[in-house]
Write a protein that holds these residues in place. Structure first.
Motif, PDB file in Angstrom:
ATOM      1  N   ARG A  33      16.279  39.498   7.883  1.00  0.00           N
ATOM      2  CA  ARG A  33      16.882  40.454   8.811  1.00  0.00           C
ATOM      3  C   ARG A  33      16.510  40.148  10.268  1.00  0.00           C
ATOM      4  O   ARG A  33      17.259  40.496  11.182  1.00  0.00           O
ATOM      5  CB  ARG A  33      16.452  41.872   8.458  1.00  0.00           C
ATOM      6  CG  ARG A  33      14.988  42.173   8.691  1.00  0.00           C
ATOM      7  CD  ARG A  33      14.651  43.627   8.353  1.00  0.00           C
ATOM      8  NE  ARG A  33      13.264  43.929   8.685  1.00  0.00           N
ATOM      9  CZ  ARG A  33      12.225  43.637   7.916  1.00  0.00           C
ATOM     10  NH1 ARG A  33      12.424  43.044   6.744  1.00  0.00           N
ATOM     11  NH2 ARG A  33      11.003  43.932   8.294  1.00  0.00           N
ATOM     12  N   GLN A  37      19.672  40.467  12.649  1.00  0.00           N
ATOM     13  CA  GLN A  37      19.670  41.609  13.562  1.00  0.00           C
ATOM     14  C   GLN A  37      19.714  41.135  15.006  1.00  0.00           C
ATOM     15  O   GLN A  37      20.374  41.739  15.855  1.00  0.00           O
ATOM     16  CB  GLN A  37      18.429  42.474  13.319  1.00  0.00           C
ATOM     17  CG  GLN A  37      18.487  43.289  12.040  1.00  0.00           C
ATOM     18  CD  GLN A  37      17.206  44.062  11.788  1.00  0.00           C
ATOM     19  OE1 GLN A  37      16.198  43.885  12.470  1.00  0.00           O
ATOM     20  NE2 GLN A  37      17.241  44.938  10.792  1.00  0.00           N
ATOM     21  N   GLY A  40      23.385  40.346  15.864  1.00  0.00           N
ATOM     22  CA  GLY A  40      24.425  41.343  15.664  1.00  0.00           C
ATOM     23  C   GLY A  40      25.300  41.102  14.461  1.00  0.00           C
ATOM     24  O   GLY A  40      26.491  41.426  14.471  1.00  0.00           O
ATOM     25  N   ARG A  42      26.394  41.688  10.519  1.00  0.00           N
ATOM     26  CA  ARG A  42      26.344  42.763   9.533  1.00  0.00           C
ATOM     27  C   ARG A  42      25.566  42.352   8.290  1.00  0.00           C
ATOM     28  O   ARG A  42      25.502  41.187   7.932  1.00  0.00           O
ATOM     29  CB  ARG A  42      27.768  43.167   9.136  1.00  0.00           C
ATOM     30  CG  ARG A  42      28.607  43.683  10.286  1.00  0.00           C
ATOM     31  CD  ARG A  42      30.046  43.931   9.846  1.00  0.00           C
ATOM     32  NE  ARG A  42      30.676  42.712   9.357  1.00  0.00           N
ATOM     33  CZ  ARG A  42      31.921  42.663   8.899  1.00  0.00           C
ATOM     34  NH1 ARG A  42      32.641  43.766   8.863  1.00  0.00           N
ATOM     35  NH2 ARG A  42      32.427  41.520   8.473  1.00  0.00           N
ATOM     36  N   GLU A  43      25.031  43.358   7.612  1.00  0.00           N
ATOM     37  CA  GLU A  43      24.202  43.115   6.433  1.00  0.00           C
ATOM     38  C   GLU A  43      24.971  42.372   5.348  1.00  0.00           C
ATOM     39  O   GLU A  43      24.473  41.435   4.730  1.00  0.00           O
ATOM     40  CB  GLU A  43      23.682  44.442   5.891  1.00  0.00           C
ATOM     41  CG  GLU A  43      22.596  44.302   4.859  1.00  0.00           C
ATOM     42  CD  GLU A  43      21.997  45.645   4.477  1.00  0.00           C
ATOM     43  OE1 GLU A  43      22.632  46.338   3.651  1.00  0.00           O
ATOM     44  OE2 GLU A  43      20.931  45.996   4.996  1.00  0.00           O
TER      45      GLU A  43
END
Length: 302
Positions: A33, A37, A40, A42-43
């Motif tokens: 992550r 993160q 930017g 998305r998961e």
């Protein structure tokens, strides 16, 4: 951020390099992550991108916390692959297109009615391509491209103004490459008007103009240079590698002619791609194969 397949591949390569840098600093298992993160992403895209990285390059571990506890570490094979990949990623078509878009949007945002020094673009948040800072070469090439495609007007490194086309591109939230292609522009062909030369004449009496169409094969020259540089890292048999380099030299020579022949370019390109296809599967091999298809499409349009 919506990611196309080309961009996902590029981010996966950047992710591999990021892990390599951390491993050199002594890191072992790394929370995924942290990278995504910061960029930017998305998961759900994070999962797809990391799973696309070959298992031989990274080890995966997902704890009870799901995505939040997802960690990876680079294998020795991954370190070797990443070191060979670094220069190739920095010259990726994704990086080039990203620079076009970022510079045009920065110019639009920074416009104030007075000439703008493009050098101020370097070092801004917009001038980082997925964590990799752009350099002066990136800036110079982007300025020339945007100017030649009529999106900005420049005087050296000074942007005099953003044009109507540039304004429409930004306001329409369209990528520069898509806007140029939809408009029917692009640099697949350059039109040179000479006189007198052999060619189709246009105009009436007293208004005769000769035109000749010349293929712009610069993308194939760049592709040839990249293949030559990375050939030693493809793990080819020595005889096949030597043949690949010979074919690449011929392709580069054909692409450098004053009036490149489409048929000759296609024939030499196909031979280079055939030899690349015989290389053991690796990130570098896939990068070159993808780059080759993009180059030939940019030059011949198919």
């Amino acid at each position: 951020m919506k990611l196309d397949a080309e961009t996902k591949t590029f981010i996966g390569q950047r992710f591999l390099l990021w892990l390599c840098d951390l491993k050199a600093d002594g890191a072992d298992w790394v929370p995924v992550r942290l990278f995504f993160q910061a960029h930017g992403i998305r998961e759900k895209d994070m999962w797809k991108i990391t799973q696309a990285v070959a298992d031989k390059l990274v080890e995966h571990h997902v704890g009870a916390g799901g995505y939040g506890s997802y960690q990876v570490r680079l294998t020795d094979c991954g370190v070797k692959e990443a070191k060979g990949l670094r220069r190739a990623v920095l010259s990726s078509p994704v990086r080039t297109k990203y620079t076009w878009d970022a510079l045009l949007k920065w110019t639009f945002k920074s416009r104030s009615g007075i000439p703008l020094d493009a050098n101020a673009f370097l070092g801004t948040q917009e001038s980082c391509c997925f964590g990799e800072p752009m350099d002066r070469n990136d800036l110079d090439e982007a300025l020339v491209y945007l100017r030649d495609e009529g999106l900005i007007e420049t005087d050296g490194h000074v942007v005099l103004r953003i044009t109507r086309d540039g304004f429409n591109c930004v306001m329409g939230d369209v990528k520069v490459s898509d806007y140029v292609n939809r408009r029917g522009g692009g640099h697949m062909y350059s039109t040179n008007f000479h006189g007198p030369v052999q060619g189709a004449q246009v105009g009436g009496e007293g208004n005769t103009q000769n035109n000749a169409f010349t293929l712009d094969a610069s993308e194939l020259r760049k592709f040839a240079a990249q293949v030559r540089e990375l050939a030693p890292q493809l793990n080819l048999d020595e005889t096949v590698e030597a043949e690949l380099v010979d074919e690449v030299d011929e392709l580069e020579e054909a692409a450098s002619e004053a009036s490149p022949e489409a048929g000759k370019l296609r024939r030499l390109f196909n031979r280079v791609m055939q030899l690349l296809g015989s290389a053991p599967d690796s990130v570098i091999a896939q990068l070159l194969l993808t780059g080759g298809q993009q180059a030939i499409t940019g030059v011949l349009g198919r």
